[in-house]
Design an enzyme around this catalytic site. Sequence first.
Site, PDB file in Angstrom:
ATOM      1  N   HIS A  17      -2.669   2.181  -5.813  1.00  0.00           N
ATOM      2  CA  HIS A  17      -3.391   0.922  -5.526  1.00  0.00           C
ATOM      3  C   HIS A  17      -3.489   0.065  -6.743  1.00  0.00           C
ATOM      4  O   HIS A  17      -3.594  -1.231  -6.886  1.00  0.00           O
ATOM      5  CB  HIS A  17      -5.019   1.300  -5.113  1.00  0.00           C
ATOM      6  CG  HIS A  17      -5.576  -0.065  -4.757  1.00  0.00           C
ATOM      7  ND1 HIS A  17      -5.488  -0.475  -3.357  1.00  0.00           N
ATOM      8  CD2 HIS A  17      -6.777  -0.498  -5.244  1.00  0.00           C
ATOM      9  CE1 HIS A  17      -5.985  -1.731  -3.478  1.00  0.00           C
ATOM     10  NE2 HIS A  17      -6.979  -1.595  -4.407  1.00  0.00           N
ATOM     11  N   LYS A  20      -2.316  -2.568   7.957  1.00  0.00           N
ATOM     12  CA  LYS A  20      -3.677  -2.239   8.685  1.00  0.00           C
ATOM     13  C   LYS A  20      -3.715  -2.646   9.751  1.00  0.00           C
ATOM     14  O   LYS A  20      -3.222  -4.131   9.999  1.00  0.00           O
ATOM     15  CB  LYS A  20      -4.762  -2.217   7.570  1.00  0.00           C
ATOM     16  CG  LYS A  20      -5.055  -1.556   6.736  1.00  0.00           C
ATOM     17  CD  LYS A  20      -6.269  -1.743   5.753  1.00  0.00           C
ATOM     18  CE  LYS A  20      -6.623  -0.472   4.616  1.00  0.00           C
ATOM     19  NZ  LYS A  20      -7.854  -0.875   3.863  1.00  0.00           N
ATOM     20  N   HIS A  43      -4.198  -8.780   3.254  1.00  0.00           N
ATOM     21  CA  HIS A  43      -5.306  -8.678   3.345  1.00  0.00           C
ATOM     22  C   HIS A  43      -6.000  -9.105   4.574  1.00  0.00           C
ATOM     23  O   HIS A  43      -5.806 -10.130   5.211  1.00  0.00           O
ATOM     24  CB  HIS A  43      -6.183  -9.319   2.068  1.00  0.00           C
ATOM     25  CG  HIS A  43      -5.786  -8.617   0.965  1.00  0.00           C
ATOM     26  ND1 HIS A  43      -6.138  -9.394  -0.293  1.00  0.00           N
ATOM     27  CD2 HIS A  43      -5.813  -7.418   0.555  1.00  0.00           C
ATOM     28  CE1 HIS A  43      -5.946  -8.713  -1.270  1.00  0.00           C
ATOM     29  NE2 HIS A  43      -5.806  -7.391  -0.878  1.00  0.00           N
ATOM     30  N   ARG A 102      -0.764  -2.310  -6.719  1.00  0.00           N
ATOM     31  CA  ARG A 102      -0.992  -3.491  -5.669  1.00  0.00           C
ATOM     32  C   ARG A 102      -2.097  -4.435  -6.117  1.00  0.00           C
ATOM     33  O   ARG A 102      -1.855  -5.567  -6.110  1.00  0.00           O
ATOM     34  CB  ARG A 102      -1.597  -2.934  -4.543  1.00  0.00           C
ATOM     35  CG  ARG A 102      -2.074  -3.510  -3.529  1.00  0.00           C
ATOM     36  CD  ARG A 102      -2.514  -2.822  -2.252  1.00  0.00           C
ATOM     37  NE  ARG A 102      -3.543  -3.558  -1.046  1.00  0.00           N
ATOM     38  CZ  ARG A 102      -2.655  -4.312  -0.318  1.00  0.00           C
ATOM     39  NH1 ARG A 102      -1.284  -4.726  -0.141  1.00  0.00           N
ATOM     40  NH2 ARG A 102      -3.360  -4.960   0.537  1.00  0.00           N
ATOM     41  N   ARG A 152       1.091  -1.232   0.106  1.00  0.00           N
ATOM     42  CA  ARG A 152       0.030   0.143   0.008  1.00  0.00           C
ATOM     43  C   ARG A 152       0.896   1.108   0.038  1.00  0.00           C
ATOM     44  O   ARG A 152       1.983   1.024   0.561  1.00  0.00           O
ATOM     45  CB  ARG A 152      -0.804   0.041   1.218  1.00  0.00           C
ATOM     46  CG  ARG A 152      -1.956  -1.175   1.318  1.00  0.00           C
ATOM     47  CD  ARG A 152      -2.636  -0.991   2.639  1.00  0.00           C
ATOM     48  NE  ARG A 152      -3.640  -2.070   2.852  1.00  0.00           N
ATOM     49  CZ  ARG A 152      -3.244  -3.292   3.338  1.00  0.00           C
ATOM     50  NH1 ARG A 152      -2.162  -3.440   3.886  1.00  0.00           N
ATOM     51  NH2 ARG A 152      -4.385  -4.205   3.598  1.00  0.00           N
TER      52      ARG A 152
END
Length: 403
Positions: A335, A250, A361, A338, A224
């Site tokens: 993105h 994340k 993810h 990615r 990211r």
Amino acid sequence: MSAPTDPLAVLESLAVPDAPAVREAAPGPESEWPGVADPDVLRAQLLDWLSQYANPGTRRTYAYALGLPVEWVDPPREPDPTRPRPPAAAPGPLHDLAWLRWCARHRLDPRTATTGHVKGWLHALDAAGARRRTRQRMLSTVAALYGHLVEVGAVAANPAALNRARLGLSTGARDASPTIRLTAEHLRALLDAAAGLDHGRGAHAEFYRHRAVALVALLTLGLRISEVVGLDRADLYRTGGEDVLRVLGKGGLHREVYLTDPVRRTLAAYLAERDRLAGDAVPATRGRAPGPGSPMIATRAGGRCSRADLYSLLRRIATAAGPALDGVADRVHPHALRHAYVTIALEQGAPIQHVQADVGHASIATTQHYDRARRTRASTAADLVAGVLTPPSPETAEPPTPS
């Protein structure tokens, strides 16, 4: 005027077309944040929620989605007089429909909002042309905020805990992704364009060239843009005989991303040039970069590049790629690279759980929990992607078949 003593300034450029008297109201707490009698308390509650997220990219994303300035969670950098910043982009069509701005326009204390208010806000987003995915994301942000406010006793219930299926916003109802599909040929063209990007004839031209290539190379690993921005030089190290990056993703979770040989060489060349310009006789050892928090992708002065800086650089690279990116150059963004990593890896036959672990993810948290401890070089898709991006050398190319 400072944000702590003037909360309305926090909602800068707040449009109140249906309440023109707000800014001229008599001094007092409510005039500082329309509808809010204790703006300092509300601000502290919001910051308390944002501070729980370890990843600064997550904090910035949530602050932006709610209508708060990113300066709350990401103080502005010292200006560089030798490198003027481009003008800020104009606010988008949904700028004044971020939740806290919408509440302020309606003189509504967010802590007194009801499900009816949230539904009205969602209808306003729909009328303004917000895509379903955008509304899903914005509702999720608001729901997360109120989940925290319920936990600390600031509100009695979560007004954003709605039946999403009835609103057409269930997580299973997904629109086709608007992300441009980049092929392996597109990625090779971006790498070539980065290497040939014109930076003039100044003393720092080589540094800029190496940095441009390093940016694209890191993005071809499926990172990211927030992860690239947050990388430090100390995050590059060896383990198990392999070069890896320790990436903060994340949820504040770290993962190891294996470097391919092309990316390793690209980073080595960039860091060597950077150290040369800094006057270091010997390049810093990986994992032992001078000074704490030394960024991986840095400005000429050694500071951390912003996401906007790197996004602009990538667009310049895409534009410079010429005919190879005809029709897609203006839609290239971080993105998209990615996304390309995932699609190319799967096309090359990589096990989906390996790809999901590579890119971090969250939807495979359970799989990652069992797979993380036994990941090796053989369980990453990075080499499969690199094999497609790297043209064969004359020594390894197969001889032509006799006619």
